[in-house]
Write an enzyme that holds these catalytic residues in place. Structure first.
Site, PDB file in Angstrom:
ATOM      1  CB  SER A   1     -22.237  36.554 -53.307  1.00 27.32           C
ATOM      2  OG  SER A   1     -22.826  36.223 -51.876  1.00 27.32           O
TER       3      SER A   1
ATOM      4  CG  ASP B   1     -16.418  40.198 -43.570  1.00 29.37           C
ATOM      5  OD1 ASP B   1     -16.632  41.123 -43.991  1.00 29.37           O
ATOM      6  OD2 ASP B   1     -15.758  39.181 -44.184  1.00 29.37           O
TER       7      ASP B   1
ATOM      8  CB  SER C   1     -19.429  38.421 -44.624  1.00 28.01           C
ATOM      9  OG  SER C   1     -20.705  38.828 -43.998  1.00 28.01           O
ATOM     10  CB  SER C   2     -21.691  33.678 -47.361  1.00 29.28           C
ATOM     11  OG  SER C   2     -20.650  33.422 -48.409  1.00 29.28           O
ATOM     12  CB  SER C   3     -16.741  32.389 -45.354  1.00 29.24           C
ATOM     13  OG  SER C   3     -16.279  33.719 -45.756  1.00 29.24           O
ATOM     14  CB  ALA C   4     -17.859  36.427 -41.428  1.00 29.22           C
ATOM     15  CB  ALA C   5     -23.029  34.396 -42.326  1.00 33.36           C
TER      16      ALA C   5
HETATM   17  C1  GLA Z   1     -13.550  40.846 -47.120  1.00 33.91           C
HETATM   18  C2  GLA Z   1     -12.909  40.735 -45.881  1.00 33.91           C
HETATM   19  C3  GLA Z   1     -13.213  41.701 -44.905  1.00 33.91           C
HETATM   20  C4  GLA Z   1     -12.817  43.169 -45.606  1.00 33.91           C
HETATM   21  C5  GLA Z   1     -13.471  43.272 -46.716  1.00 33.91           C
HETATM   22  C6  GLA Z   1     -13.211  44.349 -47.826  1.00 33.91           C
HETATM   23  O1  GLA Z   1     -14.884  40.799 -46.890  1.00 33.91           O
HETATM   24  O2  GLA Z   1     -13.510  39.499 -45.013  1.00 33.91           O
HETATM   25  O3  GLA Z   1     -12.443  41.912 -43.769  1.00 33.91           O
HETATM   26  O4  GLA Z   1     -11.493  43.447 -45.708  1.00 33.91           O
HETATM   27  O5  GLA Z   1     -13.236  42.230 -47.726  1.00 33.91           O
HETATM   28  O6  GLA Z   1     -13.765  45.453 -47.222  1.00 33.91           O
END
Ligand code: GLA
Length: 399
Positions: free
Chosen positions: A128, A177, A131-135
């Protein structure tokens, strides 16, 4: 998200799925982030802003002597199961990629993983733009590190999470993220300098009026690796190469963050379409981040919001992300009473819009957005929704 009741539910699930007793259960919360200003400039080493929100991924886990990882999710089917020694390569659209990637980047960085883990994960609103993937990646890293008694700084974890995305999954994104997820503090704006990876927390002054975060989900879903994300990164690099060559610095890494304002002003005419607009986005967004941080310091939400909306406009015209429904949603949100400013959240190729709203006006604004979007996009309305959230601290263990 009510972490206390979530905690109990997750501990119960860990018990019923893996036979882990309450005393051995551990939990980590990795919040989602918003990025009010600094769209698509992290990968070019520009400055960005972020805030963690009170929604995110909860991972309940227990360290086990077996050298394997076993994870299930309340949101996705199946069990992710693999040996620590052989996480394997990334699979298409598989939520287990983040756990596999976490094991791989830790091993590549030289950390010894002698203990595995079993765990249950939950997290709303995947795919969505929050940044759910980074979370999920950060939650897996923190759990594996805890299970193996590794002490790793937030700064090093930012690099490890970025390595999951860049090297394991093939998305050429920057550090926005994981930095937002790991470094944020409730009520403060996090300014991240992506060139140095340094950050600054900017508190809201007492004079700032109470505000909330509005999230409006378009109902569109798609993984970022399949979007134009990497193509835009390559276009920024192509623009940087032309500008650096013109400045006699062709040997430098082609990143727009390496081009000075003066060089940009002197040589911007050499950029062909659409590289000229990609560079225009970068340099105008850097200026918006700087002005926005000063506005935040003064408590000037009106100016901060105006800059957010201008960032949204530049993302559409210059960076060309968005899709017709997402652009409609952005226009609806920015026009609502009490909304200071709005823009796409995250990459803006799918997902949602984020806005800052006067706290008193949040509920009527959310209702107005729901109504207007459902009228314009009845076909997406069943999957679309609007939520009101608040800023929160970064990733942490839940005791
Ligand atoms: C995604 C990427 C981030 C950033 C944003 C746009 O969330 O994972 O690194 O580039 O898009 O700002």
């Amino acid at each position: 998200m009510d972490l206390e009741s979530n905690r109990n539910r997750m501990v119960q699930e860990l018990g019923s799925r893996y036979g882990i007793g309450r005393a051995s259960a551990r939990l980590v919360f990795a919040p989602y982030r918003i990025c009010p200003l600094g769209a698509h400039i992290d990968h070019q080493l520009g400055p960005v802003t972020a805030m963690a929100i009170d929604q995110g991924v909860v991972l309940a886990y227990a360290s086990v002597p077996a050298c394997e990882v076993r994870l299930t999710s309340l949101d996705f089917p199946g069990e992710v199961r693999f040996e620590l020694a052989s996480p394997g390569t990334a699979r298409r659209r598989d939520w287990g990629n983040y756990a596999r990637g976490a094991v791989q980047v830790l091993a590549r960085a030289g950390y010894r993983l002698g203990r595995g883990l079993v765990g249950v994960m939950s997290g709303p609103w995947s795919e969505s733009g929050l940044s759910s993937s980074a979370a999920v990646g950060v939650a897996c890293l923190l759990a594996l590190e805890d299970a193996n008694e590794l002490r790793i700084s937030p700064e090093a974890n930012i690099g490890l999470d970025q390595a999951i995305e860049n090297h394991y999954l093939g998305l050429r994104n920057g550090i926005l993220d994981p930095s937002g997820i790991l470094l944020s503090r409730k009520g403060q704006l996090t300014r991240i300098d992506c060139a140095t990876a340094g950050h600054r927390l900017i508190p809201a002054p007492p004079s700032m009026s109470p505000w909330s975060i509005l999230l409006a989900f378009s109902g569109l879903k798609k993984a970022l690796v399949g979007t134009d994300y990497n193509r835009r990164v390559a276009e920024c690099e192509a623009a940087a190469r032309i500008l650096l060559n013109a400045a006699g610095r062709g040997q430098e890494l082609p990143l727009l963050g390496r081009v000075s304002e003066r060089e940009y002003a002197a040589y911007r005419d050499r950029l062909p379409e659409p590289l000229d607009r990609r560079a225009a986005h970068f340099f105008s967004e850097v200026a918006r981040v700087d002005h926005g941080c000063r506005a935040w310091e003064r408590g000037d939400l009106g100016e901060f919001g105006r800059l957010m909306t201008a960032s949204g406009e530049s993302s559409i015209r210059n960076y060309e992300c968005g899709s017709p429904p997402l652009v409609d949603l952005y226009e609806i949100m920015r026009g609502c009473e009490g909304v200071y400013g709005a823009r796409f959240s995250g990459a803006g190729f799918r997902g949602c819009c984020v806005g800052l709203v006067d706290r008193e006006a949040a509920v009527p604004a959310a209702n107005a957005i729901r109504r207007a979007y459902a009228e314009r996009h009845p076909e997406l309305a069943p999957d679309a929704f609007v939520a009101i959230c608040h800023s929160d601290d970064g990733a942490r263990a839940i005791r």
